[in-house]
Design an enzyme around this catalytic site. Sequence first.
Site, short mmCIF file in Angstrom:
data_model
loop_
_atom_site.label_atom_id
_atom_site.label_comp_id
_atom_site.label_asym_id
_atom_site.label_seq_id
_atom_site.Cartn_x
_atom_site.Cartn_y
_atom_site.Cartn_z
N TYR A 56 0.79 -1.14 0.20
CA TYR A 56 -0.01 0.10 -0.12
C TYR A 56 0.81 1.48 0.17
O TYR A 56 1.61 1.46 0.86
CB TYR A 56 -0.91 0.18 1.26
N HIS A 122 -0.12 -12.06 0.69
CA HIS A 122 -0.95 -10.98 0.13
C HIS A 122 -1.21 -11.34 -1.42
O HIS A 122 -0.52 -11.41 -2.14
CB HIS A 122 -0.09 -9.57 0.12
#
Length: 311
Positions: A56, A122
């Site tokens: 992110y 992820h």
Amino acid sequence: MEYRTLGQTGLRISALSFGASSLGGVFREVNEGDCIRTVHVSLEKGINFIDTSPFYGLTKSEAVLGKALKAVPRDRYVIATKMGRYGHEPKDFDFSAQRVTASVEESLNRLDVEYVDLIQAHDIEFGDLDQVIQETIPALRKVQKAGKARFIGVTGLPLKALRRVVEAVPVDTVLSYCRFALNDTALLDLAPVLKSRGVGIINASPLGMGLLSSRGTPPWHPAPAELKEVCARAAAHCRAKDAGIEKLAIQFALTKPDIATTLVGSANPAAMEKNVRWAAEPIDRQLLDEVLAILKPVHNLTWPSGRPENN
Ligand code: NAD
């Protein structure tokens, strides 16, 4: 705020929680002061679970969280981060055991904590699931044994990929996104499998990463045009009734107690304050029926993600 238990971890986490991808500026340019205030407001209002990733903002989200959490006692929050995804290109994924170890150290440094509560692989659908099962998960268990993470999990979009891993190897949590929201309830088909194995369920993106919002989707949003168009129509319907689709979407996401928590993201303190307030208010049943009727033609319409064989 309602608190629920995350699978068999024993962790009691807020039913609405904070997803920190917004702090990485993935939706718009963000201001660091606002980001830090958003974290503090979320915690003050009863949120105790925060999810982030090195992906992110290419480490920005973790770094800002590190600053925001500096003055907060470690037992006031439960923090999850991830490993394996570091960008958008196939070369930016690495689920090797070696990367697990290095990635966790980097995240602990950026977050400025001694351990995370949850470390997740992820977006596993971008990897080779055999590697995830045979190499990544055992490496994550080693991290857990070393005391650097309390629990381990996997995240991703295609439920098929999440199911494959969960049926092959024990994990503590699964994070699914965009699959339990006003327009898509497919996660409910996987939920009994997860529950029977004691896997904690984390639902992310109740606003469908902007699909179910007045602002609409960012340019990178992968949804098909038809889905964007019908969701925009549902948002316009709410506006015409002087209501916000965001409120309905957040309330809807909290309706299933088997889903331990729903992660919503924002870099705006006032928006997070509203999200928490809405979570405690009763849902407008009539508006919900109207919106579900508008969204019916695109119900469970999703998009491919990752390797073709994992979809
Ligand atoms: P989301 O559905 O929470 O939508 C976020 C968007 O909604 C942002 O543009 C935000 O500004 C806006 N928003 C939030 N509250 C609002 C309000 N009250 N009014 C108007 N707009 C509002 O999507 P998300 O942020 O992608 O998902 C939440 C979190 O879930 C992420 O931050 C991340 O932690 C997690 N997540 C994980 C994965 C994964 O692991 N693969 C994928 C998606 C999301």
